[in-house]
Motif scaffolding. Sequence first.
Motif, PDB file in Angstrom:
ATOM      1  N   VAL A   5       0.847  -1.164  -0.034  1.00 25.12           N
ATOM      2  CA  VAL A   5       0.087   0.145  -0.028  1.00 25.12           C
ATOM      3  C   VAL A   5       0.821   1.183  -0.071  1.00 25.12           C
ATOM      4  O   VAL A   5       0.536   2.451  -0.739  1.00 25.12           O
ATOM      5  CB  VAL A   5      -1.003  -0.027   1.139  1.00 25.12           C
ATOM      6  N   GLU A   6       1.967   1.225   0.863  1.00 22.12           N
ATOM      7  CA  GLU A   6       2.710   2.379   0.782  1.00 22.12           C
ATOM      8  C   GLU A   6       4.138   1.927   1.568  1.00 22.12           C
ATOM      9  O   GLU A   6       4.488   0.943   2.294  1.00 22.12           O
ATOM     10  CB  GLU A   6       2.243   3.546   1.673  1.00 22.12           C
ATOM     11  N   HIS A   7       5.144   2.739   1.024  1.00 20.68           N
ATOM     12  CA  HIS A   7       6.400   2.659   1.935  1.00 20.68           C
ATOM     13  C   HIS A   7       6.945   4.120   2.164  1.00 20.68           C
ATOM     14  O   HIS A   7       6.756   5.193   1.541  1.00 20.68           O
ATOM     15  CB  HIS A   7       7.387   2.079   0.940  1.00 20.68           C
ATOM     16  N   PHE A   8       7.621   4.145   3.245  1.00 20.77           N
ATOM     17  CA  PHE A   8       8.336   5.585   3.490  1.00 20.77           C
ATOM     18  C   PHE A   8       9.602   5.243   4.724  1.00 20.77           C
ATOM     19  O   PHE A   8       9.377   4.354   5.203  1.00 20.77           O
ATOM     20  CB  PHE A   8       7.095   6.255   4.272  1.00 20.77           C
ATOM     21  N   TYR A   9      10.134   6.371   4.564  1.00 23.41           N
ATOM     22  CA  TYR A   9      11.254   6.446   5.327  1.00 23.41           C
ATOM     23  C   TYR A   9      11.019   7.273   6.723  1.00 23.41           C
ATOM     24  O   TYR A   9      10.796   8.415   6.251  1.00 23.41           O
ATOM     25  CB  TYR A   9      12.549   6.723   4.845  1.00 23.41           C
ATOM     26  N   SER A  10      11.040   7.059   7.898  1.00 25.34           N
ATOM     27  CA  SER A  10      10.670   7.817   8.928  1.00 25.34           C
ATOM     28  C   SER A  10      11.504   7.287  10.164  1.00 25.34           C
ATOM     29  O   SER A  10      12.660   6.835  10.146  1.00 25.34           O
ATOM     30  CB  SER A  10       9.331   7.994   9.172  1.00 25.34           C
ATOM     31  N   ILE A  11      10.888   7.914  11.361  1.00 23.85           N
ATOM     32  CA  ILE A  11      11.365   7.251  12.695  1.00 23.85           C
ATOM     33  C   ILE A  11      10.169   6.173  13.128  1.00 23.85           C
ATOM     34  O   ILE A  11       9.208   6.304  12.820  1.00 23.85           O
ATOM     35  CB  ILE A  11      11.665   8.303  13.772  1.00 23.85           C
ATOM     36  N   ILE A  23      12.633   2.091   7.708  1.00 22.84           N
ATOM     37  CA  ILE A  23      11.816   2.090   6.601  1.00 22.84           C
ATOM     38  C   ILE A  23      10.676   1.456   6.716  1.00 22.84           C
ATOM     39  O   ILE A  23      10.652   0.394   7.078  1.00 22.84           O
ATOM     40  CB  ILE A  23      12.717   1.538   5.331  1.00 22.84           C
ATOM     41  N   PHE A  24       9.507   1.848   6.428  1.00 21.66           N
ATOM     42  CA  PHE A  24       8.254   0.958   6.622  1.00 21.66           C
ATOM     43  C   PHE A  24       7.822   0.501   5.404  1.00 21.66           C
ATOM     44  O   PHE A  24       7.451   1.331   4.285  1.00 21.66           O
ATOM     45  CB  PHE A  24       7.154   2.034   7.179  1.00 21.66           C
ATOM     46  N   PHE A  25       7.364  -0.728   5.614  1.00 28.60           N
ATOM     47  CA  PHE A  25       6.645  -1.148   4.236  1.00 28.60           C
ATOM     48  C   PHE A  25       5.016  -1.474   4.704  1.00 28.60           C
ATOM     49  O   PHE A  25       4.872  -2.545   5.502  1.00 28.60           O
ATOM     50  CB  PHE A  25       7.185  -2.585   3.547  1.00 28.60           C
ATOM     51  N   ARG A  26       4.357  -0.941   4.190  1.00 26.44           N
ATOM     52  CA  ARG A  26       2.883  -1.208   4.817  1.00 26.44           C
ATOM     53  C   ARG A  26       2.192  -2.068   3.614  1.00 26.44           C
ATOM     54  O   ARG A  26       1.846  -1.714   2.478  1.00 26.44           O
ATOM     55  CB  ARG A  26       1.984   0.023   4.796  1.00 26.44           C
ATOM     56  N   ILE A  79      12.921  -0.907  -3.698  1.00 22.08           N
ATOM     57  CA  ILE A  79      12.626   0.319  -2.983  1.00 22.08           C
ATOM     58  C   ILE A  79      13.563   0.952  -2.056  1.00 22.08           C
ATOM     59  O   ILE A  79      13.815   2.171  -1.785  1.00 22.08           O
ATOM     60  CB  ILE A  79      11.195  -0.058  -2.362  1.00 22.08           C
ATOM     61  N   LEU A  80      14.605   0.046  -1.491  1.00 22.16           N
ATOM     62  CA  LEU A  80      15.620   0.506  -0.730  1.00 22.16           C
ATOM     63  C   LEU A  80      16.427   1.507  -1.340  1.00 22.16           C
ATOM     64  O   LEU A  80      17.077   2.432  -0.972  1.00 22.16           O
ATOM     65  CB  LEU A  80      16.344  -0.517  -0.134  1.00 22.16           C
ATOM     66  N   SER A  88      22.281  -0.333   7.173  1.00 23.15           N
ATOM     67  CA  SER A  88      21.313  -1.270   7.961  1.00 23.15           C
ATOM     68  C   SER A  88      20.313  -0.650   8.923  1.00 23.15           C
ATOM     69  O   SER A  88      20.325  -0.898   9.857  1.00 23.15           O
ATOM     70  CB  SER A  88      22.382  -2.211   8.748  1.00 23.15           C
ATOM     71  N   VAL A  89      19.715   0.254   8.127  1.00 25.70           N
ATOM     72  CA  VAL A  89      18.700   0.928   8.775  1.00 25.70           C
ATOM     73  C   VAL A  89      17.506   0.015   9.111  1.00 25.70           C
ATOM     74  O   VAL A  89      17.544  -1.251   8.292  1.00 25.70           O
ATOM     75  CB  VAL A  89      17.884   2.019   7.875  1.00 25.70           C
ATOM     76  N   ASP A  90      16.926   0.179  10.150  1.00 31.30           N
ATOM     77  CA  ASP A  90      15.447  -0.690  10.626  1.00 31.30           C
ATOM     78  C   ASP A  90      14.726  -0.857   9.201  1.00 31.30           C
ATOM     79  O   ASP A  90      14.214  -0.070   8.888  1.00 31.30           O
ATOM     80  CB  ASP A  90      15.019  -0.240  11.802  1.00 31.30           C
ATOM     81  N   ILE A  91      14.028  -2.081   9.268  1.00 31.19           N
ATOM     82  CA  ILE A  91      12.982  -2.452   8.443  1.00 31.19           C
ATOM     83  C   ILE A  91      11.637  -2.844   9.023  1.00 31.19           C
ATOM     84  O   ILE A  91      11.717  -3.916  10.054  1.00 31.19           O
ATOM     85  CB  ILE A  91      13.475  -3.496   7.389  1.00 31.19           C
ATOM     86  N   VAL A  92      10.582  -2.102   9.229  1.00 28.40           N
ATOM     87  CA  VAL A  92       9.359  -2.461   9.916  1.00 28.40           C
ATOM     88  C   VAL A  92       8.285  -2.567   8.570  1.00 28.40           C
ATOM     89  O   VAL A  92       7.915  -2.021   7.775  1.00 28.40           O
ATOM     90  CB  VAL A  92       8.893  -1.117  10.558  1.00 28.40           C
ATOM     91  N   LEU A  93       7.734  -3.959   9.047  1.00 27.07           N
ATOM     92  CA  LEU A  93       6.736  -4.473   8.220  1.00 27.07           C
ATOM     93  C   LEU A  93       5.401  -4.358   8.781  1.00 27.07           C
ATOM     94  O   LEU A  93       4.958  -4.834   9.978  1.00 27.07           O
ATOM     95  CB  LEU A  93       7.009  -5.956   7.760  1.00 27.07           C
ATOM     96  N   THR A  94       4.409  -3.780   8.413  1.00 24.37           N
ATOM     97  CA  THR A  94       3.087  -3.256   9.010  1.00 24.37           C
ATOM     98  C   THR A  94       2.080  -3.502   8.063  1.00 24.37           C
ATOM     99  O   THR A  94       2.231  -4.095   6.960  1.00 24.37           O
ATOM    100  CB  THR A  94       3.283  -1.964   9.666  1.00 24.37           C
ATOM    101  N   GLY A  95       0.863  -3.045   8.251  1.00 27.77           N
ATOM    102  CA  GLY A  95      -0.252  -3.106   7.599  1.00 27.77           C
ATOM    103  C   GLY A  95      -1.483  -2.288   7.854  1.00 27.77           C
ATOM    104  O   GLY A  95      -1.055  -1.216   8.669  1.00 27.77           O
ATOM    105  N   GLY A  96      -2.773  -2.612   7.751  1.00 30.26           N
ATOM    106  CA  GLY A  96      -3.105  -4.203   7.654  1.00 30.26           C
ATOM    107  C   GLY A  96      -2.366  -5.141   8.500  1.00 30.26           C
ATOM    108  O   GLY A  96      -1.927  -4.718   9.511  1.00 30.26           O
TER     109      GLY A  96
END
Length: 252
Positions: A5-11, A23-26, A79-80, A88-96
């Motif tokens: 649905v979306e991806h973005f770089y944040s905290i 980096i969030f992968f929703r 996407i990275l 080696s930034v954190d990767i967060v897998l979310t949703g949904g």
Amino acid sequence: MIYLVEHFYSIQGEGRYSGSPSIFFRFGGCNMKCEGFNCQEIAPDGTKVLGCDTVYAVNKEHFSQNWVEIKSSKELLNILNIYDLPRSVDIVLTGGEPLIYANEKVFVEFLEALHKKGHRITFETNASLRVDFEKFPIYKKCIFALSVKLSNSNESFSKRVRGDIINSIASNAKEAFFKFSIDAESITLGLEEEISEIILHSPATQVYCMPLGGNKEEVETNTEPLIEFCKSKGYNFSDRLHIRIWDQNKGV
């Protein structure tokens, strides 16, 4: 079939690693609706859709224009390269709910590649879907934020609290912690008993409580009562930095 649905770089705004650049992968799709959270999103056709604060990643019917079909792990890995990232930034897998894709080959390949690159991987999950840690050992190298839904979600107990699954994830994952979304009203309506019943399935796992809300005003309204609740129970208070700073939960 996997949908992003979306991806973005944040905290990271919540939980144990709050404040960590991520980096969030929703991913799109969920096995719950959580309409009890009463968050509204206006769809492009003008429809008011009720659900959680990321209902656009749950309701494909009204938000399909945001759902991109992913056919290979390379599409996700590319996407990275869009972002100027520290090592080696954190990767967060979310949703949904990202674990609806837990058995998908493309998804597993993506996780394995991320781990090989040295990324710390965190799942934000409702902890109601089983993970096959033996068939896919990559999951043993991931962190799981167990956002088990409470009765304020309006989901049935049997659907939202799966003790065997909670225990399996907490026992097999690299790290796990509970993360509950709580509004001020629920604190006076048997919340203490609800949480106690859930954490019995993994009593050594730390508990983080965060204020429910899809915008800054709602989060602030629920914050002070929740802090007092955490103080009384010895739980960790987790702010929702992304909402408090940017007043939204989408792409920040």
